[in-house]
Design a protein around this motif. Structure first.
Motif, mmCIF file in Angstrom:
data_model
loop_
_atom_site.group_PDB
_atom_site.id
_atom_site.type_symbol
_atom_site.label_atom_id
_atom_site.label_comp_id
_atom_site.label_asym_id
_atom_site.label_seq_id
_atom_site.Cartn_x
_atom_site.Cartn_y
_atom_site.Cartn_z
ATOM 1 N N ILE A 1 0.872 -1.267 0.065
ATOM 2 C CA ILE A 1 0.013 -0.150 0.196
ATOM 3 C C ILE A 1 0.991 1.266 -0.061
ATOM 4 C CG2 ILE A 1 -1.612 1.270 1.482
ATOM 5 C CD1 ILE A 1 -2.843 -1.384 2.123
ATOM 6 N N CYS A 2 2.067 1.219 0.755
ATOM 7 C CA CYS A 2 2.919 2.266 0.890
ATOM 8 C C CYS A 2 3.476 2.743 -0.589
ATOM 9 C CB CYS A 2 4.059 2.035 1.634
ATOM 10 S SG CYS A 2 5.077 3.363 2.036
ATOM 11 N N GLN A 3 3.791 1.679 -1.304
ATOM 12 C CA GLN A 3 4.538 2.016 -2.604
ATOM 13 C C GLN A 3 3.340 2.367 -3.365
ATOM 14 O OE1 GLN A 3 6.089 -1.504 -4.594
ATOM 15 N NE2 GLN A 3 7.088 -0.404 -5.704
ATOM 16 N N THR A 4 2.125 1.946 -3.368
ATOM 17 C CA THR A 4 1.098 2.315 -4.212
ATOM 18 C C THR A 4 0.785 3.845 -3.923
ATOM 19 O OG1 THR A 4 0.050 0.030 -4.452
ATOM 20 C CG2 THR A 4 -1.139 2.136 -4.948
ATOM 21 N N LEU A 5 0.698 4.098 -2.709
ATOM 22 C CA LEU A 5 0.453 5.639 -2.265
ATOM 23 C C LEU A 5 1.404 6.632 -2.926
ATOM 24 C CD1 LEU A 5 -0.697 5.299 1.375
ATOM 25 C CD2 LEU A 5 -2.119 5.438 -0.690
ATOM 26 N N LEU A 6 2.752 6.040 -2.837
ATOM 27 C CA LEU A 6 3.927 7.231 -3.204
ATOM 28 C C LEU A 6 3.922 7.130 -4.864
ATOM 29 C CD1 LEU A 6 6.709 5.632 -1.146
ATOM 30 C CD2 LEU A 6 5.570 7.990 -0.851
ATOM 31 N N GLU A 7 3.610 6.069 -5.524
ATOM 32 C CA GLU A 7 3.327 5.951 -6.980
ATOM 33 C C GLU A 7 2.465 7.050 -7.445
ATOM 34 O OE1 GLU A 7 3.316 2.062 -8.235
ATOM 35 O OE2 GLU A 7 5.426 1.755 -7.872
ATOM 36 N N ASN A 8 1.179 7.238 -6.548
ATOM 37 C CA ASN A 8 0.070 8.205 -6.902
ATOM 38 C C ASN A 8 0.230 9.353 -6.353
ATOM 39 O OD1 ASN A 8 -2.122 6.551 -8.496
ATOM 40 N ND2 ASN A 8 -1.040 5.278 -7.318
ATOM 41 N N ASP A 9 1.507 9.721 -6.089
ATOM 42 C CA ASP A 9 1.618 11.276 -5.571
ATOM 43 C C ASP A 9 1.087 11.849 -4.379
ATOM 44 O OD1 ASP A 9 3.284 11.911 -7.919
ATOM 45 O OD2 ASP A 9 1.365 12.058 -8.908
ATOM 46 N N ILE A 10 0.854 10.550 -3.305
ATOM 47 C CA ILE A 10 0.325 10.739 -2.044
ATOM 48 C C ILE A 10 1.661 10.328 -1.002
ATOM 49 C CG2 ILE A 10 -1.109 9.978 -0.201
ATOM 50 C CD1 ILE A 10 -2.957 8.891 -2.390
ATOM 51 N N PRO A 11 2.360 11.543 -0.572
ATOM 52 C CA PRO A 11 3.567 11.406 -0.096
ATOM 53 C C PRO A 11 3.405 10.847 1.400
ATOM 54 C CG PRO A 11 2.823 13.586 -0.040
ATOM 55 C CD PRO A 11 2.027 12.810 -0.760
ATOM 56 N N ILE A 12 3.079 9.767 1.854
ATOM 57 C CA ILE A 12 3.021 8.936 3.060
ATOM 58 C C ILE A 12 4.458 9.094 3.510
ATOM 59 C CG2 ILE A 12 3.118 6.732 2.045
ATOM 60 C CD1 ILE A 12 1.094 6.125 4.745
ATOM 61 N N GLU A 13 4.612 9.430 4.604
ATOM 62 C CA GLU A 13 6.120 9.056 5.292
ATOM 63 C C GLU A 13 6.434 7.734 5.250
ATOM 64 O OE1 GLU A 13 7.405 11.232 8.800
ATOM 65 O OE2 GLU A 13 5.693 12.278 8.918
ATOM 66 N N HIS A 14 7.684 7.509 5.213
ATOM 67 C CA HIS A 14 8.207 6.021 5.336
ATOM 68 C C HIS A 14 9.612 6.192 5.464
ATOM 69 C CE1 HIS A 14 8.565 7.677 1.170
ATOM 70 N NE2 HIS A 14 9.704 6.702 1.112
ATOM 71 N N ALA A 15 9.918 6.561 6.931
ATOM 72 C CA ALA A 15 11.451 6.893 7.346
ATOM 73 C C ALA A 15 12.398 5.902 7.200
ATOM 74 C CB ALA A 15 11.334 7.368 8.826
ATOM 75 N N CYS A 16 11.879 4.516 7.170
ATOM 76 C CA CYS A 16 12.698 3.498 7.297
ATOM 77 C C CYS A 16 12.826 2.748 6.062
ATOM 78 C CB CYS A 16 12.539 2.331 8.159
ATOM 79 S SG CYS A 16 10.804 1.523 7.758
ATOM 80 N N GLU A 17 12.291 3.710 4.813
ATOM 81 C CA GLU A 17 12.441 3.217 3.404
ATOM 82 C C GLU A 17 11.823 1.949 3.354
ATOM 83 O OE1 GLU A 17 13.425 5.141 1.045
ATOM 84 O OE2 GLU A 17 13.817 6.641 2.446
ATOM 85 N N MET A 18 10.599 1.648 3.915
ATOM 86 C CA MET A 18 9.806 0.573 4.085
ATOM 87 C C MET A 18 10.396 -0.989 4.310
ATOM 88 S SD MET A 18 7.792 1.163 0.303
ATOM 89 C CE MET A 18 8.700 2.379 -0.641
ATOM 90 N N SER A 19 11.045 -0.684 5.426
ATOM 91 C CA SER A 19 11.861 -1.896 5.682
ATOM 92 C C SER A 19 11.357 -2.553 7.364
ATOM 93 C CB SER A 19 13.484 -1.594 6.042
ATOM 94 O OG SER A 19 13.547 -0.691 7.142
#
Length: 113
Positions: free
Chosen positions: A27-45
Motif C-alpha cells: 500500500i505504501c508503494q502504491t500511495l507513493l506512486e500516486n503522488d500521496i507522500p506518506i512518510e516512510h522513514a525506514c524506507e519500507m523496511s
C-alpha cells in the motif's frame, strides 16, 4: 487493478483520492506512486511506524501482519484494531478504504536521536 479510496488527510491528501492499485504491491508503494507522500522513514523496511494506516474497509482481505509488524504497530500513534504498516500490507483483489492518521511518530524528523 484494485481500487483504494484514501480518505482526506489535511496535509498529504486534502481532497482524498481514488487510486488504482496493482495486486502484490505494498500500500505504501502504491500511495507513493500516486503522488500521496506518506512518510516512510525506514524506507519500507518495517523498522518504524511512519507509514501507519487504518484500513476502514477491506481489512480482512489483507494477509495477517507478522510478529515484527505487530511489534512495530504497538509503537504507532493512534493504533486501532485495523491498523497496519502500509509498507507491509500488500494490495490484493478486494477494494480498500484507508485512512492515514493525522499524526505520526518520526524521531528523526522531530530531532530525537
Amino acid at each position: 487493478m484494485t481500487q483504494i479510496i484514501v480518505l482526506p488527510h489535511a496535509e498529504l491528501c486534502p481532497d482524498g483520492a481514488l487510486i488504482e492499485a496493482e495486486a502484490g504491491k505494498s500500500i505504501c508503494q502504491t500511495l507513493l506512486e500516486n503522488d500521496i507522500p506518506i512518510e516512510h522513514a525506514c524506507e519500507m523496511s518495517c523498522a518504524c511506524t511512519t507509514c501507519h494506516i487504518v484500513v476502514r474497509e477491506g481489512f480482512a482481505s489483507l494477509g495477517e501482519a507478522d510478529e515484527l509488524e505487530e511489534d512495530m504497530l504497538d509503537k504507532a500513534w493512534g493504533l486501532e484494531p485495523t491498523s497496519r504498516l502500509s509498507c507491509q500490507a500488500t494490495v490484493g483483489e478486494t477494494p480498500l478504504v484507508i485512512e492515514i492518521p493525522r499524526y505520526t511518530i518520526n524521531m528523526a524528523k522531530e530531532g530525537h536521536r
